[in-house]
Write a protein that holds these residues in place. Sequence first.
Motif: not given
Length: 446
Positions: A288-293, A300-309
């Motif tokens: 899994p990994y998490v995406v923040l939208e 203001d529109c942006a998107e970032q994600r975590t690394r894959t666990a």
Amino acid sequence: MAHHLKKVFGSRLYTPDALPVSLGGRATTLPSPEQLKGRVLIVGKKLPPEQEGSDGEVSEEDEEIGGGGPLAGRRMTIPGEEELGMVLVVPPPSQPRKLQLHKELSDVVAVARTGSRSFYVQRGNCKQHQSPPSSPSSPSSPIPPELPYWTMCSLGEGEAGRLTSESPEDLVMFTKRTLTRVRPSSVRLDSSNPNPQGYWKGGVQLVALNQQTPGAMLDLHRGRFSQNGGCGYVLRPAVMRDEVSYFSAHTHGCVPGVPPQTLRIKVISAHNLPKPQGSGAKGEVIDPYVVLELHGVPADCAEQRTRTAAQNQDDPLFDETFEFQVNMPELALLRFVVLDDDYIGDDFIGQYSVAFECLQPGYRNVPLLGMAGDPLPHTSLFVHVAITNRRGGGKAQRRGLSVRRVGRRGREYVTLRHTGIKVLDEAFKQASGPLKEATDLREDAQ
């Protein structure tokens, strides 16, 4: 038809009673949401108030793709099919058909429906009224009549999107006085949904979506209306309601009168993540990994994600911090999406959408929802939320005010920001002295 509507719906049918109406057809007092709770409102064509006799004539406007009119002959891309290069040519507007409408049926219509022509007519009248006279002796043009309070402008998806991109300021001004609805395009054969955020930032009050098709667009819709107790009413930002204000849907920087805020989110871990639906043959573990939208105005529109666990299904640990700049907090939506990293395609695990104004600082458990919006049992994200430029208690900072420390005593005095409108600045300038005295009295009393 009017008799059947009254008989079937009975007391639940809302009919516009004799409300106090001023000149121009706009009521001085409108029904409150409490009065409309559990009521049925009929939307359709309606005769003008001054109509006499038992029936009258109304026109049926063609509201299909683009609505014709100023868009006639333009080539429009089919929503969702831009990559395929499929386009439609807006046909020329046909002459509106004349229909006979009985007054008794018109009286049960609570909201009169109009097409896009009302927007173009009102915009043209406003520009003509605001233009300076040709000579000092020429008489001033009369104020253009406003649409009655019970009017709703219905726009197609294609034309509404074009108005938000070509005339964002005019659309916001139009929606300040007229209820506006946007419906999905008829060429969406798969019942997909447009992005409602693009129309909300243009001031549109009603954005119709295909509720039978789950996805990110419905997630944003649920996140928007989960605030205010989920009652179905969300107050628009002040810059989109006030008569003396300016707001553009394509703002790429700070909004005048709205202090920007900084959002810092630390995604610590996830708990009890299930396997993606239909992934029984993929193995015993997920990656899994998490995406923040962040959805809102373009700035203001942006998107970032975590690394894959990798291969850590039960309680994956991320421990990563992300920062977002939010220029229009009242329109911003934050969406957490948990996906399974895979070579073929990243499968959906869960998501949660929340309005920025509903975020509370501190350590929080974020419950995850499935594709259809149903809660996943015992599944959540553990995060830490920090928001700067906010007052204590998790409440948003008041628009148009700033706090600074002055004097040796370190007291906090409220000062007024300059709006750029000379009349308003001079009117509120006299309030700075009483505000300072009130702060001193409060501190001395404590």
